[in-house]
Motif scaffolding. Structure first.
Motif, PDB file in Angstrom:
ATOM      1  N   ILE A 189       0.852  -1.196   0.000  1.00  0.00           N
ATOM      2  CA  ILE A 189       0.000   0.000   0.000  1.00  0.00           C
ATOM      3  C   ILE A 189       0.887   1.245   0.000  1.00  0.00           C
ATOM      4  O   ILE A 189       2.023   1.203   0.490  1.00  0.00           O
ATOM      5  N   ILE A 190       0.368   2.320  -0.585  1.00  0.00           N
ATOM      6  CA  ILE A 190       1.103   3.591  -0.583  1.00  0.00           C
ATOM      7  C   ILE A 190       0.794   4.324   0.716  1.00  0.00           C
ATOM      8  O   ILE A 190      -0.370   4.518   1.053  1.00  0.00           O
ATOM      9  N   ASN A 191       1.831   4.711   1.423  1.00  0.00           N
ATOM     10  CA  ASN A 191       1.650   5.505   2.631  1.00  0.00           C
ATOM     11  C   ASN A 191       2.114   6.933   2.337  1.00  0.00           C
ATOM     12  O   ASN A 191       3.295   7.193   2.152  1.00  0.00           O
ATOM     13  N   GLN A 192       1.173   7.838   2.256  1.00  0.00           N
ATOM     14  CA  GLN A 192       1.481   9.229   1.911  1.00  0.00           C
ATOM     15  C   GLN A 192       0.762  10.115   2.907  1.00  0.00           C
ATOM     16  O   GLN A 192      -0.322  10.623   2.649  1.00  0.00           O
ATOM     17  N   PRO A 193       1.358  10.299   4.103  1.00  0.00           N
ATOM     18  CA  PRO A 193       0.632  10.986   5.169  1.00  0.00           C
ATOM     19  C   PRO A 193       0.400  12.471   4.918  1.00  0.00           C
ATOM     20  O   PRO A 193      -0.492  13.057   5.526  1.00  0.00           O
ATOM     21  N   GLU A 194       1.149  13.095   4.049  1.00  0.00           N
ATOM     22  CA  GLU A 194       0.962  14.530   3.857  1.00  0.00           C
ATOM     23  C   GLU A 194      -0.370  14.825   3.168  1.00  0.00           C
ATOM     24  O   GLU A 194      -0.783  14.094   2.281  1.00  0.00           O
ATOM     25  N   VAL A 195      -0.976  15.931   3.556  1.00  0.00           N
ATOM     26  CA  VAL A 195      -2.202  16.392   2.914  1.00  0.00           C
ATOM     27  C   VAL A 195      -1.825  17.400   1.834  1.00  0.00           C
ATOM     28  O   VAL A 195      -1.263  18.449   2.132  1.00  0.00           O
ATOM     29  N   GLY A 196      -2.088  17.066   0.590  1.00  0.00           N
ATOM     30  CA  GLY A 196      -1.815  17.985  -0.510  1.00  0.00           C
ATOM     31  C   GLY A 196      -3.025  18.861  -0.811  1.00  0.00           C
ATOM     32  O   GLY A 196      -4.051  18.770  -0.133  1.00  0.00           O
ATOM     33  N   ILE A 197      -2.879  19.703  -1.807  1.00  0.00           N
ATOM     34  CA  ILE A 197      -3.994  20.575  -2.200  1.00  0.00           C
ATOM     35  C   ILE A 197      -4.378  20.294  -3.643  1.00  0.00           C
ATOM     36  O   ILE A 197      -3.517  20.276  -4.527  1.00  0.00           O
TER      37      ILE A 197
END
Lengths: 483, 483
Positions: free
Chosen positions: A104-112
């Motif tokens: 799974i991709i773990n991408q904790p940052e919230v983008g815009i």
């Protein structure tokens, strides 16, 4: 009784029209700054000629700037930013597959993901971007004004400044029509959320190369074209507050019964099959009762998946692969980078069954558990699957209403187009998006479904974690049928 | 335009009045099945005489049925159920205290707090319970119909069946007025949420000993009495969908300017200082930008706290203690058990500043980070603190508007009562709840505050994780001022 304030609401003049009226008028506008869609297609073709991207598959373990952790097997960027590929253990007792493991991709940052909108002659226009992404099957697609991870806009890329970022980072001087964190693919992302923003500006702004102004009516026509409006644009479009009783007056001359029922469905005053209290109570009940234990584990330990020949695949050859890509982009600027991508093994089917209940269109949503969701379930389309995945699963795992969708006659198809998923993370990930109208006496036998109106879906879309990304794409497409 | 359905909404007849109208009529009813509140107080006194609870402090390490883990120091029940006391490490950069550690209750199960309501002669009544809890300073308080952890109702206690549970576990045959998971004290609970439910029944049901029917108007009067309506009852009462334009007509003869402004504040049509899009955008922005890193750690490793003399306390003697209690309850049934309790070292202050903006009452809410919240911040009252805690902290940590509240003149106090927090977990935890009206030109200097109407707060209360438990208590008290 309305009390007029002496203190003005932040960022909104008192003479502003309600957002829903502005939006409805733009939906009806088939002509705007670009008078004919033919001009748009010519512009897009020009953009395509000016841009080029070379995407080559390379082994995961030799991706420049990325490393496979010797201990866990997880794949991450040298900077520690962007995202990692990790393992996931999921237990969903009572689900079609009660226990499984997967990458799974773990991408904790919230983008815009943001669209700037502006009125020209009283008609709202959206500033859209022709943007190339490595995973797009056709290179260039139509994207929101801004599509940036936090690593992007805090300049981990060391690239050039992100255009129009400041309008979204400091929106206090503008009218914010939508600003909500929404989830993305819960089967491929661990708890990823992006901020979906629509910000109205009134001042003049420079239209940079690669950007153009389109009305909602124009965007809606483009949603019928395969692989053109990208996922990020679709999800932001779905979050437009497109509802309200006044829509009925604006759309008075709806030509056919289906469109009339669709327009009525946007009215908060239309009688819905279930009250909002019932819908919210149902969601609370499912979220309380459904057990879903999810744990990140080392990628190396994920069973039934193997890292071999430079990529990670399931023993069955089904589901998806994790591949490596080396990318060179040429156009206005030359950039080269490498990254992992998720490559699904098959095209998917995403469909709403729709029916009229006393003249009001209702969509059949399911409460769907995906391991990457923050809160157990989100509301998903009636059907959302890759048909071939079920070859590896027991027959009872086959989605209940898949055959109803696949066997629908041409006269039932209200929408049918193929769209791409996020080309920055997924390689050639495409879904056939369908809206299938069924007779008003059609009822699902399975208890995990409810009939909702569009006004109810639009209401839920103001908040996080209710409507999944596939449903949001289809809601954008449904908006497109209203004009 | 309203379309009448041929298919009836689940559980609700077509002749049902809107919930908000039903609720408003009950708010105005000062008399019901119990004609005089004097009778209620006599009944409550009788209940008190018939019940008895003996609570003795015992050392944490000798609590029967509980053990201190030799490795972590965490305290848990032998069954593995109920809750544990663990350690927590919290990092909130930019906050008044950027990094600290503390003990915290970890209670992952979602319990039910439920009120059954029923119309008698067209007036909604709430089925309330006189319930004794070990942490209550005065023993018996007025509780919801149902107040049960999952361990309770799945019978870990081995006690008798939980009365009225089935109405909440299978509510499909009834009208659900509210059903939403809400957080509890984020300083003392790690991610705890309880399901707040209001379920309307139409059939006859037996009123068991210890239960009574009260109108909302009666309950609202009782909210002005110290330590009577317990926290669980207050939070469920706050989730009643008490809003709508029709309230204005029902409450037409409001006697004074404040009450009139309060009633207008319940109307979704009243012009609010900020639009909902702005409020939701603000919450999204704070949740995206505010960093809050929280991690459970072994209780033994929590710095500045010591397990000594049978309890756990902070070096400064401030904040709270974790104590052990041995409890014997005598009354209808005799029960004896032991458990840990959180004992705050001081009474707290919980206050809304309120002001009229063009005749509409607005409440000043703050976006507050507490380590136990699921999603970074929740909206809290203007002031929420234990004053003495700040003796141990730097002066700049003192809450910005505390002095405005504490120095308010008698003529500004719209509400002032002391209420207890959950007596099943907290020992003698009391807060002074205040609503203080300020001049319409009053503005906070700190950026973390916004003025919201009650209609906006009621709208947010339909969803999880927006309004914290202290704000919900005060909203219940504000409802109480409308009648």
């Amino acid at each position: 009784m309305i009390y007029s304030p002496t203190v003005e609401p932040t960022g909104a003049g008192l003479d502003d029209e309600p957002a829903s009226t502005l939006i409805a008028r733009s939906v009806l506008a088939r002509s705007g700054r670009i008078t004919e869609l033919e001009h748009f297609h010519r512009w897009m073709a020009d953009e395509k000629r000016r841009s080029h991207m070379d995407v080559r598959t390379v082994p995961l373990e030799s991706l420049r700037g990325w490393r496979v952790d010797g201990h866990t097997g997880n794949i991450g960027h040298d900077s520690g930013k962007f995202f990692t590929i990790e393992g996931l253990d999921a237990k969903v007792p009572g689900g079609p597959v009660p226990h499984w493991q997967q990458p799974i991709i773990n991408q904790p940052e919230v983008g815009i993901l943001g669209i700037l909108v502006k009125q020209f002659n009283g008609v709202l226009h959206c500033l859209m971007q022709a943007k190339i992404e490595p995973g797009n099957c056709n290179g260039l697609q139509l994207s929101p004004t801004l599509q940036a991870t936090r690593s992007n806009y805090t300049r981990v890329h060391q690239g050039s400044a992100v255009p129009y970022l400041d309008y979204f980072r400091d929106s206090t001087q503008h009218r914010v029509l939508a600003d909500v964190r929404q989830s993305e693919q819960g089967s491929w992302f661990h708890r990823k959320r992006n901020r979906n923003m629509v910000v109205e500006v009134s001042e003049d702004l420079e239209v940079l190369d690669g950007f153009c102004w389109l009305t909602l009516g124009q965007l809606h026509q483009l949603l019928a074209v395969d692989d053109l409006v990208n996922m990020d644009a679709r999800t932001v479009l779905s979050c437009m507050p497109f509802a309200g009783p006044d829509l009925l007056a604006l759309f008075a001359d709806s030509r056919d019964e289906f469109t009339a029922a669709l327009i009525r469905s946007y009215s908060a005053e239309a009688v819905a099959r279930h009250t909002m209290a019932e819908v919210l109570g149902w969601i609370t009940d499912v979220r309380t009762e459904q057990v879903c234990h999810v744990e990140l584990i080392p990628l190396r330990e994920v069973s039934h998946w193997r890292h071999e020949d430079g990529k990670i695949s399931h023993d069955s050859g089904l589901f998806f692969n994790v591949i490596g890509a080396s990318i060179t982009a040429a156009g206005r600027e030359v950039r080269a980078w490498s990254q992992p991508l998720i490559e699904p093994c098959d095209e998917g089917v995403v469909a709403f069954l729709a029916k009229q209940i006393d003249g009001v269109l209702h969509l059949l949503v399911q409460a769907k558990t995906e391991p990457g969701y923050v809160d157990v379930i989100e509301l998903a389309p009636t059907v959302q699957c890759s048909v071939s995945n079920y070859d590896a699963l027991p027959p009872e795992a086959r989605p209940p209403l898949l055959d109803t969708v696949l066997s629908a006659g041409h006269e039932q198809l209200r929408f049918d187009a193929v769209h791409s998923e996020e080309g920055g993370r997924f390689y050639h990930a495409r879904n056939r998006y369908l809206v299938v109208e069924v007779a008003s006496d059609f009822e699902p036998e399975h208890p995990s479904y409810r009939w909702l109106t569009l006004a109810q879906l639009v209401d839920l879309l103001r908040h996080s974690n209710y409507i999944n990304v596939q449903a949001r794409s289809l809601i954008a497409c449904l908006h497109g049928l209203s004009g």
